[in-house]
Scaffold this motif. Structure first.
Motif, PDB file in Angstrom:
ATOM      1  N   LEU A   1       0.768  -1.234  -0.124  1.00  0.00           N
ATOM      2  CA  LEU A   1      -0.126  -0.021   0.036  1.00  0.00           C
ATOM      3  C   LEU A   1       0.814   1.377  -0.216  1.00  0.00           C
ATOM      4  CD1 LEU A   1      -2.948   0.601   0.066  1.00  0.00           C
ATOM      5  CD2 LEU A   1      -2.881   0.811   2.494  1.00  0.00           C
TER       6      LEU A   1
ATOM      7  N   ALA B   1       0.143   3.405   5.299  1.00  0.00           N
ATOM      8  CA  ALA B   1      -1.294   3.106   5.433  1.00  0.00           C
ATOM      9  C   ALA B   1      -2.150   4.128   6.004  1.00  0.00           C
ATOM     10  CB  ALA B   1      -1.440   1.749   6.245  1.00  0.00           C
TER      11      ALA B   1
ATOM     12  N   VAL C   1      -2.663   6.721   3.828  1.00  0.00           N
ATOM     13  CA  VAL C   1      -3.931   6.370   2.428  1.00  0.00           C
ATOM     14  C   VAL C   1      -5.285   6.447   3.001  1.00  0.00           C
ATOM     15  CG1 VAL C   1      -4.663   4.444   1.005  1.00  0.00           C
ATOM     16  CG2 VAL C   1      -2.317   4.863   1.375  1.00  0.00           C
ATOM     17  N   ALA C   2      -5.263   6.133   4.434  1.00  0.00           N
ATOM     18  CA  ALA C   2      -6.773   6.370   5.219  1.00  0.00           C
ATOM     19  C   ALA C   2      -7.094   7.698   5.460  1.00  0.00           C
ATOM     20  CB  ALA C   2      -6.220   5.428   6.704  1.00  0.00           C
TER      21      ALA C   2
ATOM     22  N   ALA D   1      -8.194   8.981   1.800  1.00  0.00           N
ATOM     23  CA  ALA D   1      -9.673   8.415   1.513  1.00  0.00           C
ATOM     24  C   ALA D   1     -10.745   9.060   2.042  1.00  0.00           C
ATOM     25  CB  ALA D   1      -9.479   6.989   1.869  1.00  0.00           C
TER      26      ALA D   1
ATOM     27  N   ALA E   1      -6.823   7.023  -3.514  1.00  0.00           N
ATOM     28  CA  ALA E   1      -6.651   6.354  -2.220  1.00  0.00           C
ATOM     29  C   ALA E   1      -7.869   5.478  -1.945  1.00  0.00           C
ATOM     30  CB  ALA E   1      -6.635   7.449  -1.122  1.00  0.00           C
TER      31      ALA E   1
ATOM     32  N   ILE F   1      -7.706   1.186  -1.620  1.00  0.00           N
ATOM     33  CA  ILE F   1      -8.324   0.492  -0.300  1.00  0.00           C
ATOM     34  C   ILE F   1      -9.322  -0.488  -1.157  1.00  0.00           C
ATOM     35  CG2 ILE F   1      -9.579   0.641   1.507  1.00  0.00           C
ATOM     36  CD1 ILE F   1      -8.425   3.331   2.026  1.00  0.00           C
TER      37      ILE F   1
ATOM     38  N   VAL G   1      -3.743  -1.990   9.235  1.00  0.00           N
ATOM     39  CA  VAL G   1      -4.299  -1.589   8.131  1.00  0.00           C
ATOM     40  C   VAL G   1      -5.715  -1.399   8.366  1.00  0.00           C
ATOM     41  CG1 VAL G   1      -4.807  -1.709   5.781  1.00  0.00           C
ATOM     42  CG2 VAL G   1      -2.509  -2.070   6.610  1.00  0.00           C
ATOM     43  N   THR G   2      -6.211  -1.946   9.529  1.00  0.00           N
ATOM     44  CA  THR G   2      -7.884  -1.707   9.868  1.00  0.00           C
ATOM     45  C   THR G   2      -8.302  -0.170  10.084  1.00  0.00           C
ATOM     46  OG1 THR G   2      -7.362  -2.261  12.153  1.00  0.00           O
ATOM     47  CG2 THR G   2      -8.341  -3.922  10.647  1.00  0.00           C
TER      48      THR G   2
ATOM     49  N   LEU H   1      -8.085   1.579   7.744  1.00  0.00           N
ATOM     50  CA  LEU H   1      -8.708   1.886   6.427  1.00  0.00           C
ATOM     51  C   LEU H   1     -10.227   1.822   6.777  1.00  0.00           C
ATOM     52  CD1 LEU H   1      -6.328   0.188   4.048  1.00  0.00           C
ATOM     53  CD2 LEU H   1      -6.305   2.658   4.982  1.00  0.00           C
TER      54      LEU H   1
ATOM     55  N   THR I   1     -14.377   1.390   4.547  1.00  0.00           N
ATOM     56  CA  THR I   1     -14.347   1.144   3.006  1.00  0.00           C
ATOM     57  C   THR I   1     -13.573  -0.212   2.561  1.00  0.00           C
ATOM     58  OG1 THR I   1     -13.692   3.531   2.804  1.00  0.00           O
ATOM     59  CG2 THR I   1     -13.289   2.230   0.826  1.00  0.00           C
ATOM     60  N   LEU I   2     -12.545  -0.499   3.470  1.00  0.00           N
ATOM     61  CA  LEU I   2     -11.924  -1.792   3.264  1.00  0.00           C
ATOM     62  C   LEU I   2     -12.694  -3.046   3.774  1.00  0.00           C
ATOM     63  CD1 LEU I   2      -9.408  -3.757   3.120  1.00  0.00           C
ATOM     64  CD2 LEU I   2      -8.922  -3.480   5.622  1.00  0.00           C
TER      65      LEU I   2
END
Ligand code: ZN
Length: 396
Positions: free
Chosen positions: A266, A294, A297-298, A301, A308, A312, A341-342, A344, A347-348
């Motif tokens: 990522l 990450a 990116v979060a 997003a 981003a 995801i 990465v949670t 995220l 969306t994830l």
């Protein structure tokens, strides 16, 4: 202070200790309801545990008619140490005998520095916790490492992201340093056990815990117990191929899930997008910080950045592809998604769910919850404490 020197003498005593760990203080009558033992036999075993000091009397129990009896509980002085070593951070926590976290410290760390440097940092954190007064010493320690572990010996085996750890005697070395018994397991297995003990998986017997951190792994719990496989590498799903002849992976193969998703890839994809100029939001963050991860990116997003969001969603879809295969194969009660990465978030989760429900047969996904873990950073250390307590609350 005197540390735990006694161990349960038989399976009944072990069962009683685990009941008191999982349910807290109990009256003898309540214990009798939870265990299949005659009243007289139960009284004998409880008295023996009281003599060892592992169990103490704790106030009067509520009356059930007749003579009132004392509650019993695990010794309040018992302390377990949980150490969770990730690829980029280390968590250390102290729990009481009921595995409640009394103190928890975390700091960034690079597992590639090797076991000696990493354990120096972990032991320094344990020392800080001790100095803070939550523990005078440790009765046992559980440790999670981010790679396969030969479980009985507590030795990591050929961990792909951890040069220098192969064959390092973690259990023996730390047991000597700490002066207490130590158990070692794969970090993802321990996160699964943590969620099973105190988190979202408390009431299920068969579930999968998918950790999406720097890499991706899966803890497999079958009938309440972790399934480790013949050599300790069960659940290493990051290296399942999702794209024939795809991207090269750190493991030497091509097209692995981890080559497409997880914290490491990522970060790489986000930096590439920033440099290519497709995402002004990520470009600004890269210019400010020099690198992306990450959390960037979060954040991008969350502010609606389409690149981003796409990273995801695509990653979640690929992960869902692999989880769908696992669900068809294993038919679990529950799938838990955890790991760094949670962040995220939904969306994830939505992308994973969509893919699993689309791809698996309805019989396997009917009423199958796919949820985020509840314990976050505390999952691994809680599972580590549970691991060592299971060991100590077993007949010697
Ligand atoms: Zn691979």
């Amino acid at each position: 202070m005197r540390r735990m020197t006694a161990r349960p003498a038989n399976a009944h005593q072990a069962r009683l200790l685990r009941l008191l760990r999982d349910h807290g203080p109990n009256s003898r009558a309540q214990l009798g309801d939870r265990i299949d033992l005659s009243r007289s036999k139960l009284a004998v075993e409880v008295d023996r545990l009281l003599e060892t000091g592992l169990v103490v009397a704790d106030g009067l129990a509520a009356s059930r008619g007749g003579r009132r009896s004392h509650n019993v509980r695990l010794a309040p002085s018992l302390r377990f140490l949980g150490i969770d070593i990730g690829a980029t951070s280390v968590d250390v926590a102290v729990t009481n005998a009921e595995l409640e976290v009394l103190g928890h410290l975390t700091q960034p760390m690079d597992v590639r520095e090797g076991p000696v440097a990493v354990f120096e940092q972990a032991l320094a954190l344990a020392g800080k916790l001790r100095a803070s007064g939550v523990a005078e010493g440790f009765d046992g320690a559980g440790i999670g490492v981010p790679g396969p572990v030969r479980f009985p010996e507590g030795v990591p085996v050929a961990p792909p992201i951890m040069p220098g750890w192969d064959g390092f005697p973690v259990r023996e070395a730390l047991s000597q340093e700490l002066g207490c018994p130590v158990m070692v397991d794969n970090d993802v297995n321990l996160m699964a056990v943590g969620e099973q003990h105190a988190g979202v998986a408390r009431t299920v017997r068969d579930f999968l815990f998918v950790k999406i951190g720097t890499g991706i792994g899966c803890g497999i719990v079958v009938n309440g117990e972790v399934y480790r496989g013949t050599t300790g590498s069960a659940g290493d799903i990051g290296h399942i191929q999702v794209e024939p002849d795809g991207r090269p992976c750190a493991c030497g193969n091509h097209g692995c899930l981890e080559a497409y998703f997880g914290g490491a890839s990522l970060a790489r994809d986000a930096e590439a997008a920033a440099r290519a100029g497709t995402s002004p939001e990520l470009a600004a963050r890269l210019a400010a910080a020099g690198s992306l991860g990450a959390p960037d990116v979060a954040a991008a997003a969350a502010s609606g950045d389409p690149v981003a969001l796409d990273l995801i969603r695509t990653g979640g879809t690929r992960t869902g592809q692999v989880i769908a295969g696992l669900v068809s194969f294993f038919n679990p009660d529950l799938v838990v998604i955890g790991g760094g990465v949670t962040g995220l978030g939904h969306t994830l989760l939505a992308a994973v769910r969509t893919q699993v429900y689309r791809q698996s047969l309805p019989l396997a996904t009917n009423n199958l919850p796919i949820v985020l873990g509840e314990l976050g950073q505390a999952a691994g250390v809680t599972g580590a404490a549970r691991l060592i307590s299971d060991h100590l609350f077993s007949p010697a």
